[in-house]
Design an enzyme around this catalytic site. Sequence first.
Site, mmCIF file in Angstrom:
data_model
loop_
_atom_site.group_PDB
_atom_site.id
_atom_site.type_symbol
_atom_site.label_atom_id
_atom_site.label_comp_id
_atom_site.label_asym_id
_atom_site.label_seq_id
_atom_site.Cartn_x
_atom_site.Cartn_y
_atom_site.Cartn_z
ATOM 1 N N SER A 1 14.327 1.624 5.025
ATOM 2 C CA SER A 1 13.984 1.981 3.691
ATOM 3 C C SER A 1 12.702 1.457 3.460
ATOM 4 C CB SER A 1 15.100 1.485 2.581
ATOM 5 O OG SER A 1 14.870 1.776 1.118
ATOM 6 N N ASP A 2 11.999 2.162 2.486
ATOM 7 C CA ASP A 2 10.683 1.808 2.345
ATOM 8 C C ASP A 2 10.270 2.390 0.860
ATOM 9 O OD1 ASP A 2 7.927 0.744 3.564
ATOM 10 O OD2 ASP A 2 7.340 2.617 2.537
ATOM 11 N N GLN A 3 9.474 1.602 0.204
ATOM 12 C CA GLN A 3 9.128 1.875 -1.281
ATOM 13 C C GLN A 3 7.644 1.860 -1.436
ATOM 14 O OE1 GLN A 3 10.077 -0.703 -4.946
ATOM 15 N NE2 GLN A 3 11.656 0.983 -5.169
#
Length: 194
Positions: free
Chosen positions: A70-72
């Site tokens: 996951s990356d934001q």
Amino acid sequence: MPKPQLILASTSPFRRVLLTRLGLPFETANPAVDEALLADESPEAGALRLSEAKARAVASSHRDALIIGSDQVACLDGQIFGKPGTHDNALRQLQVMRGRRVNFFTGLCLLNARTGNAHQRGVATLVTFRNLTDEEIESYLHKEKPYNCAGSAKSEGLGIALIARIDGEDPNALIGLPLIALCDLLRIENVSVF
């Protein structure tokens, strides 16, 4: 049929806490991926690319696992707001974002390391910030120290007071791991949380 091993490719304590909500056993692994966006890469494309890169980075050590990456990325008017790292950077970020609506886009990947199949989702969360004074921002920063959170907005803590409104399909996405989308991806891989 036994459930495959589940790996969270992240060192984020916030993502780890979120994943425990599903009640599935899992381990964490440090993906050690450079989180910089590529030249001319949109924030959305970058978050999706990085989510898969994080999952693939730990796949060789977990060949039979399902790996979550996951990356934001936070963006406003084409400007990217990553993890500030320092107090001064966080102050500048929040000064720019106050009174504005910011897109916190989270890329999610579930990689089946055995087959190499990667399932992805992107989840946008639009956050409207309160029009805070410099003194209020300074007070928040001294109390929360959100220097490892994209956009300096640690909504799972005092950062919720920075926010006037949140629009999105999954409240967990703002913290960094969209659990609703993850449940969908786990179902594709025949993993039930029940």
